[in-house]
Write a protein that holds these residues in place. Structure first.
Motif, PDB file in Angstrom:
ATOM      1  N   LEU A  25      12.827  86.788  38.210  1.00 51.16           N
ATOM      2  CA  LEU A  25      13.216  86.010  37.031  1.00 51.16           C
ATOM      3  C   LEU A  25      12.538  84.645  37.026  1.00 51.16           C
ATOM      4  CD1 LEU A  25      17.032  86.811  36.753  1.00 51.16           C
ATOM      5  CD2 LEU A  25      15.207  87.582  35.233  1.00 51.16           C
ATOM      6  N   SER A  26      12.404  84.035  38.179  1.00 51.68           N
ATOM      7  CA  SER A  26      11.741  82.729  38.260  1.00 51.68           C
ATOM      8  C   SER A  26      10.273  82.832  37.890  1.00 51.68           C
ATOM      9  CB  SER A  26      11.890  82.156  39.677  1.00 51.68           C
ATOM     10  OG  SER A  26      13.244  81.925  39.988  1.00 51.68           O
ATOM     11  N   TRP A  29      10.169  83.272  34.162  1.00 54.80           N
ATOM     12  CA  TRP A  29      10.413  81.970  33.520  1.00 54.80           C
ATOM     13  C   TRP A  29       9.172  81.090  33.606  1.00 54.80           C
ATOM     14  CZ3 TRP A  29      14.097  79.813  30.565  1.00 54.80           C
ATOM     15  CH2 TRP A  29      14.138  78.420  30.460  1.00 54.80           C
ATOM     16  N   VAL A  33       7.046  79.490  30.443  1.00 56.06           N
ATOM     17  CA  VAL A  33       6.777  78.057  30.314  1.00 56.06           C
ATOM     18  C   VAL A  33       5.282  77.797  30.176  1.00 56.06           C
ATOM     19  CG1 VAL A  33       6.919  75.832  31.498  1.00 56.06           C
ATOM     20  CG2 VAL A  33       8.875  77.377  31.520  1.00 56.06           C
ATOM     21  N   GLY A  49      13.347  83.871  27.079  1.00 55.53           N
ATOM     22  CA  GLY A  49      13.625  82.653  27.831  1.00 55.53           C
ATOM     23  C   GLY A  49      15.091  82.284  27.821  1.00 55.53           C
ATOM     24  N   ILE A  52      16.993  84.626  30.248  1.00 55.92           N
ATOM     25  CA  ILE A  52      16.765  84.236  31.640  1.00 55.92           C
ATOM     26  C   ILE A  52      17.508  82.941  31.962  1.00 55.92           C
ATOM     27  CG2 ILE A  52      15.016  83.507  33.308  1.00 55.92           C
ATOM     28  CD1 ILE A  52      13.035  85.326  31.940  1.00 55.92           C
ATOM     29  N   TRP A  53      17.493  82.004  31.019  1.00 60.35           N
ATOM     30  CA  TRP A  53      18.190  80.730  31.218  1.00 60.35           C
ATOM     31  C   TRP A  53      19.681  80.952  31.415  1.00 60.35           C
ATOM     32  CZ3 TRP A  53      20.872  77.939  26.963  1.00 60.35           C
ATOM     33  CH2 TRP A  53      21.385  76.718  27.382  1.00 60.35           C
ATOM     34  N   PRO A  87      16.628  72.957  28.951  1.00 63.56           N
ATOM     35  CA  PRO A  87      16.464  73.965  27.896  1.00 63.56           C
ATOM     36  C   PRO A  87      17.526  73.871  26.806  1.00 63.56           C
ATOM     37  CG  PRO A  87      16.138  74.967  30.039  1.00 63.56           C
ATOM     38  CD  PRO A  87      16.662  73.594  30.291  1.00 63.56           C
ATOM     39  N   ARG A 111      10.966  69.572  32.406  1.00 66.48           N
ATOM     40  CA  ARG A 111      11.002  71.030  32.423  1.00 66.48           C
ATOM     41  C   ARG A 111       9.955  71.591  33.383  1.00 66.48           C
ATOM     42  NH1 ARG A 111       9.632  75.171  27.467  1.00 66.48           N
ATOM     43  NH2 ARG A 111      10.752  76.986  28.285  1.00 66.48           N
ATOM     44  N   THR A 115      10.963  73.705  36.616  1.00 64.97           N
ATOM     45  CA  THR A 115      10.439  75.064  36.776  1.00 64.97           C
ATOM     46  C   THR A 115       9.737  75.225  38.113  1.00 64.97           C
ATOM     47  OG1 THR A 115      10.150  75.288  34.377  1.00 64.97           O
ATOM     48  CG2 THR A 115       8.916  76.811  35.780  1.00 64.97           C
ATOM     49  N   SER A 119      10.901  77.841  41.061  1.00 63.09           N
ATOM     50  CA  SER A 119       9.942  78.808  41.592  1.00 63.09           C
ATOM     51  C   SER A 119       9.731  78.592  43.088  1.00 63.09           C
ATOM     52  CB  SER A 119       8.614  78.691  40.846  1.00 63.09           C
ATOM     53  OG  SER A 119       8.789  78.914  39.460  1.00 63.09           O
TER      54      SER A 119
END
Length: 259
Positions: A25-26, A29, A33, A49, A52-53, A87, A111, A115, A119
């Motif tokens: 998922l990361s 995402w 982005v 997005g 996932i958020w 977000p 952001r 992110t 990650s």
């Protein structure tokens, strides 16, 4: 077993169970982005997005609920909290203050950092025993995300000498991380902050790689016969000698007690 110990155990089990799903998922995402920063968004990307958020929020709430010490947990995850809040600001774009160009660029910068942090944590949980693989994977993530951010902050259409496309920004970011540099330097405040973070990361990676190579060559020299540095074989031999010495001492102590 105390309640606190039980909660720590449950939290570790949860982290292990969610390790691979949260990594995927990361990465998803991160890809969203990067695409939004370089090419703009779409209804499909926005929907994916958002899903996932929401999963990230549920995962954080679950981990917070299981954490035996709430305040230390929040302090150690403050950047994650910010990355989950940013977000949500999309929902309030009708407000004039969020439509301001500087405010939007600041939100994009937060952001990007958030992110990268998510990650990094997901990748570290998966590759924690493979340090070099972790650093290599993290560098690729930082390179991809950093280039997207620089293209968003310093486009050629708005900044003289800026980036014409993602490939141009990717090349520039790679040169910056490699500590080579180019003849272009960011003009916007957000671009300067991001480039400074990328440069610091590059210095850290350069130090790690230098230490890794030094350790490798020292290890090779230590394995040579007659080397001044103790190698693996020498340490193993010393360990066996210490073990034999302990056995001898134990036998002598038993003899003294019998006497």
């Amino acid at each position: 077993m105390t309640v606190q110990t039980e909660r720590w155990r449950e939290l570790r089990k949860l982290d292990e169970w969610l390790e691979t799903p949260m990594l995927l998922l990361s990465l998803g995402w991160l890809a969203i982005v990067v695409v939004e920063l370089t090419s703009g968004t779409s209804d499909l990307l926005a929907t994916i997005g958002t899903v996932i958020w929401v999963i990230f929020i549920l995962e954080f709430v679950l981990r917070f609920t299981l954490a035996p010490e709430k305040i230390p947990f929040l302090k150690s995850n403050w950047l994650t909290i910010i990355s989950l809040i940013v977000p949500a600001l999309r929902l309030f774009r009708a407000f004039a203050v969020l439509r301001a160009a500087r405010a939007l660029r600041g939100i994009r910068l937060v952001r990007i950092v958030g992110t990268a942090n998510r990650s990094m944590n997901a990748l570290r949980a998966t590759l924690q025993r493979r340090q070099f693989g972790y650093v290599a994977g993290l560098t690729l993530l930082v390179l991809a995300l950093g280039a997207a951010g620089m293209l968003s902050f310093e486009p050629a259409g708005e900044v003289e000498g800026g980036f014409t496309d993602y490939g141009h920004a990717l090349w520039w970011t790679g040169m910056l991380i490699a500590s080579i540099g180019t003849d272009f330097w960011p003009v916007t405040m957000e671009g300067r902050v991001l480039s400074a973070l990328l440069a610091l990361y590059g210095l850290a990676v350069f130090g790690y790689i230098t230490a890794t190579f030094a350790s490798f060559f020292i290890g090779r020299d230590a394995e040579e016969p007659g080397a001044a540095i103790a190698g693996t074989a020498d340490l193993a031999e010393l360990k066996e000698e210490i073990k034999a010495l302990r056995v001898t001492l134990d036998e002598r102590r038993r003899g003294v007690h019998r006497a």
